[in-house]
Design a protein around this motif. Sequence first.
Motif, mmCIF file in Angstrom:
data_model
loop_
_atom_site.group_PDB
_atom_site.id
_atom_site.type_symbol
_atom_site.label_atom_id
_atom_site.label_comp_id
_atom_site.label_asym_id
_atom_site.label_seq_id
_atom_site.Cartn_x
_atom_site.Cartn_y
_atom_site.Cartn_z
ATOM 1 N N GLY A 154 13.799 0.346 9.701
ATOM 2 C CA GLY A 154 12.179 0.643 9.329
ATOM 3 C C GLY A 154 11.621 0.438 10.711
ATOM 4 N N ASN B 288 7.109 -7.157 7.401
ATOM 5 C CA ASN B 288 6.919 -6.924 5.858
ATOM 6 C C ASN B 288 6.125 -5.666 5.866
ATOM 7 O OD1 ASN B 288 8.302 -8.604 4.226
ATOM 8 N ND2 ASN B 288 6.955 -10.254 4.805
ATOM 9 N N HIS B 289 5.480 -5.310 6.901
ATOM 10 C CA HIS B 289 4.438 -3.995 6.567
ATOM 11 C C HIS B 289 4.874 -3.005 7.334
ATOM 12 C CE1 HIS B 289 1.994 -7.137 4.303
ATOM 13 N NE2 HIS B 289 2.585 -6.235 3.542
ATOM 14 N N ILE C 82 6.662 -0.175 4.927
ATOM 15 C CA ILE C 82 5.593 0.689 4.170
ATOM 16 C C ILE C 82 6.261 1.991 3.921
ATOM 17 C CG2 ILE C 82 3.384 1.672 4.475
ATOM 18 C CD1 ILE C 82 2.300 -0.876 4.908
ATOM 19 N N HIS C 83 6.729 2.738 4.828
ATOM 20 C CA HIS C 83 7.362 3.904 4.586
ATOM 21 C C HIS C 83 8.401 4.318 3.471
ATOM 22 C CE1 HIS C 83 7.877 8.141 5.516
ATOM 23 N NE2 HIS C 83 9.240 8.033 5.666
ATOM 24 N N TYR C 84 9.282 3.063 3.452
ATOM 25 C CA TYR C 84 10.086 3.014 2.693
ATOM 26 C C TYR C 84 9.531 2.504 1.000
ATOM 27 C CZ TYR C 84 14.709 1.928 0.389
ATOM 28 O OH TYR C 84 15.846 1.744 -0.529
ATOM 29 N N MET C 85 8.836 1.501 1.126
ATOM 30 C CA MET C 85 8.566 1.009 -0.018
ATOM 31 C C MET C 85 7.546 1.921 -0.852
ATOM 32 S SD MET C 85 7.025 -3.064 0.150
ATOM 33 C CE MET C 85 5.668 -2.607 0.820
ATOM 34 N N PHE C 86 6.908 2.620 -0.391
ATOM 35 C CA PHE C 86 5.829 3.468 -1.179
ATOM 36 C C PHE C 86 6.708 4.941 -1.350
ATOM 37 C CE2 PHE C 86 2.771 0.410 0.335
ATOM 38 C CZ PHE C 86 2.781 -0.249 -0.715
ATOM 39 N N ASN C 87 7.891 5.010 -0.955
ATOM 40 C CA ASN C 87 8.697 6.201 -0.991
ATOM 41 C C ASN C 87 8.385 7.464 -0.027
ATOM 42 O OD1 ASN C 87 11.139 7.410 -1.971
ATOM 43 N ND2 ASN C 87 10.232 8.266 -3.621
ATOM 44 N N GLY C 88 7.631 7.025 1.291
ATOM 45 C CA GLY C 88 7.433 8.033 2.167
ATOM 46 C C GLY C 88 5.994 8.446 1.936
ATOM 47 N N GLN C 89 5.119 7.955 1.270
ATOM 48 C CA GLN C 89 3.677 8.265 1.077
ATOM 49 C C GLN C 89 3.021 8.103 2.220
ATOM 50 O OE1 GLN C 89 1.834 7.900 -2.797
ATOM 51 N NE2 GLN C 89 3.304 6.695 -3.222
ATOM 52 N N PHE C 90 3.409 6.987 2.949
ATOM 53 C CA PHE C 90 2.563 6.678 4.215
ATOM 54 C C PHE C 90 3.675 6.670 5.437
ATOM 55 C CE2 PHE C 90 0.825 4.268 0.706
ATOM 56 C CZ PHE C 90 -0.372 4.970 0.614
ATOM 57 N N LYS C 91 3.115 6.998 6.561
ATOM 58 C CA LYS C 91 3.919 6.964 7.764
ATOM 59 C C LYS C 91 3.021 5.684 8.593
ATOM 60 C CE LYS C 91 4.272 11.793 8.188
ATOM 61 N NZ LYS C 91 3.934 12.726 9.299
ATOM 62 N N LEU D 92 -4.698 -4.499 6.688
ATOM 63 C CA LEU D 92 -4.466 -3.242 6.790
ATOM 64 C C LEU D 92 -5.779 -2.576 6.269
ATOM 65 C CD1 LEU D 92 -1.428 -3.918 6.806
ATOM 66 C CD2 LEU D 92 -0.922 -2.723 4.684
ATOM 67 N N ASN E 241 13.819 7.605 3.425
ATOM 68 C CA ASN E 241 12.487 6.950 3.738
ATOM 69 C C ASN E 241 12.680 5.833 4.668
ATOM 70 O OD1 ASN E 241 10.979 9.434 3.045
ATOM 71 N ND2 ASN E 241 11.072 8.797 1.148
ATOM 72 N N MET F 268 -1.451 4.075 9.342
ATOM 73 C CA MET F 268 -1.157 4.658 8.192
ATOM 74 C C MET F 268 -2.406 5.611 7.926
ATOM 75 S SD MET F 268 -0.529 1.185 5.820
ATOM 76 C CE MET F 268 -0.543 2.030 4.227
ATOM 77 N N GLY G 78 -2.603 -0.738 9.482
ATOM 78 C CA GLY G 78 -3.450 0.177 8.501
ATOM 79 C C GLY G 78 -4.060 1.302 9.276
#
Lengths: 322, 326
Positions: free
Chosen positions: B144, B98-99, B103-112, A124, A317, B74, B71
């Motif tokens: 996801g 896992n990523h 990622i969109h869910y796990m960080f509550n929408g901060q990243f697409k 990443l 989300n 994102m 990455g």
Amino acid sequence: MAEIDNATLLEWYRQMFLIRQFENQCDVLYKEKKITGVYMHLYSGHEATGVGAVAALRPSDHVITAYRDHGIALARGVDPKPLMAEMMGKRTGVSGGKGGSMHLASREHNFWGGYAIVGGHLPLAAGIALECRYNNTDNVVLCFVGDGATNNGYFHEAVNLSAVWDLPVVWLIENNGYGMGTPVDVASGQTELHKRAVAYNIKDMGRVDGQNVIDVYNVTKKAVDYARKKGPALIESMTYRYKGHGVSDRSYDKLAELAEWQQKDPILVLQRYLCQKDECIEEELKPIERKVMAEVAEAVEFAENSPVPAYEDLISNVYVEG
Amino acid sequence: MADKNIPMREALRMALREEMIRDESVFVMGEEVGAWQGTHRVTRGFLQEFGEKRVRDTPISEMAIAGAAVGAAMAGLRPVAEIMTINFAFLSLDAIINHAAKIHYMFNGQFKVPLVIRAASGWGDQATATHSHTPEPIFAHFPGLYVGCPATPRDAKGMLKASIRDDNPVLFTESIALYPKPGPVPEDEDFLLPIGKGDIKREGKHVTLVTYARGVEWSLQAAEQLAKEGVECEVVDLRWLRPLDTDLIFESFKKTNRAVVVEESLPHYSFGSEIAAQIQENMFDYMDAPVKRVSAMDVPLPYAKEIELMALPNAQKVVDAVREIL
């Protein structure tokens, strides 16, 4: 290297003291069962590495790390309130109570998160660095890597990719002596982990005393400048975790080793240096400490008074809508 | 604008090229996508046209290909990462599941994560046990992620373009057997097929054949044969394993009251299992027969042609299954 002024050193002192207090508080709250869950990995002992390295960045640069992420978030300037709320699984947490201790992030601070699959965040970091090159932004990515992650395939693939694509990444190995419970010399053929740089023909910045915030800052600054202009660099920072692998560890029996490392505690090291340099400065430390303790107490209060997530949070989300 | 009769690989190439021209942030990365001109020739000529910045050859590093694409996505780029064949995507599973998917869910929408991972898929041609997988249902297991599997050149173009323009991660598989097969493809540069919408490939009233990708071809051949006996099959091509167009299945089933699921993948914990469960849970009152499943046999694929073909589904197996429930 230009001398670092007192104001900067005091700010680093504040950040390290904040991390220590925050982590001590997390430990207490976990024992009180106000923070629950199986996973929480405290940054206590690592403070100089996180603070010194992050200090070498510009706000537009990027930071990413593994699951021992509280200290990195604080060093990057994320407000302790939503961080503490995330620990308690509250809706006001940085990740809305959906990420937990291992998945803190703050997009506005260019803090791209903590990641809980060992090594998983390394590619990443390479991808984020690719965007820097792609859009000619001259930003760099600082990627914290645990010593344990250097033995999985992600490390090899991501570091090699950063080399062949000349990506602006600083790989900073936090060598705290153990991958979970396995010592570095049991896990790694080459125990001087910075030498891995040779295999990829990237810049080897060597080992740094990870207990000394000034040393960490200086070497990271050089690495960041190198990455910005040229390509990837690798640092190995020697440090120690005070609270074991994670809070759910059944025992932590390396007390002699711990005592030895605490002689060179990163906060103590900076305190000694400051007081040697300027006798009067000791006066300035107490108010900083008091302010930090109040800030952490406020964060706990904020977290405790915050609502828990609801059904709409459970289902939001999963996908980007619209 | 007129349609062009081209093979699926050319339809995919057309879609990808149009999107790269349309949006500077779209780029391709993967093994042999550049100088080699693409293992399956989908990126033929791209290196010459778009240059090394946007057509990025990678080392043989499936974990890093998928992970770096996550990455980059994102960070705001729109990577189209090619995993040469889906068999190698097992090495990328962590980065995808896992990523990319979390990622969109796990960080509550901060990243697409606006990412497309393309991979060639499929059994046959004596590729043997490790190189013959069609594991799309495994990927479709995880929320996801979207999973798209086109059956025709036209669908391939519209689905790939929609995937590239979407802000969610998409696993996009392309049947190797379908790459050379031609069909009409709209030249319209904004021809998009909506994510999660299936398509009736043939109308009928006696039995619903629920399928996707290569199964569409076997189903259409079976329907042709059965039509001669007066049995009218409706062929429902789902196009997407996630989101699943259950409405389309149910509408057809209400009419026919019978279904056969046709898939190239393995039978256990499969697409067929899911569709059968969806039908019995939601359409019980309309059921006149058990849902039948036609899939590959539950064995690893061998090398020798004669026994390899025995293990694979085909039109005759679909015909036999339909006859069993009439």
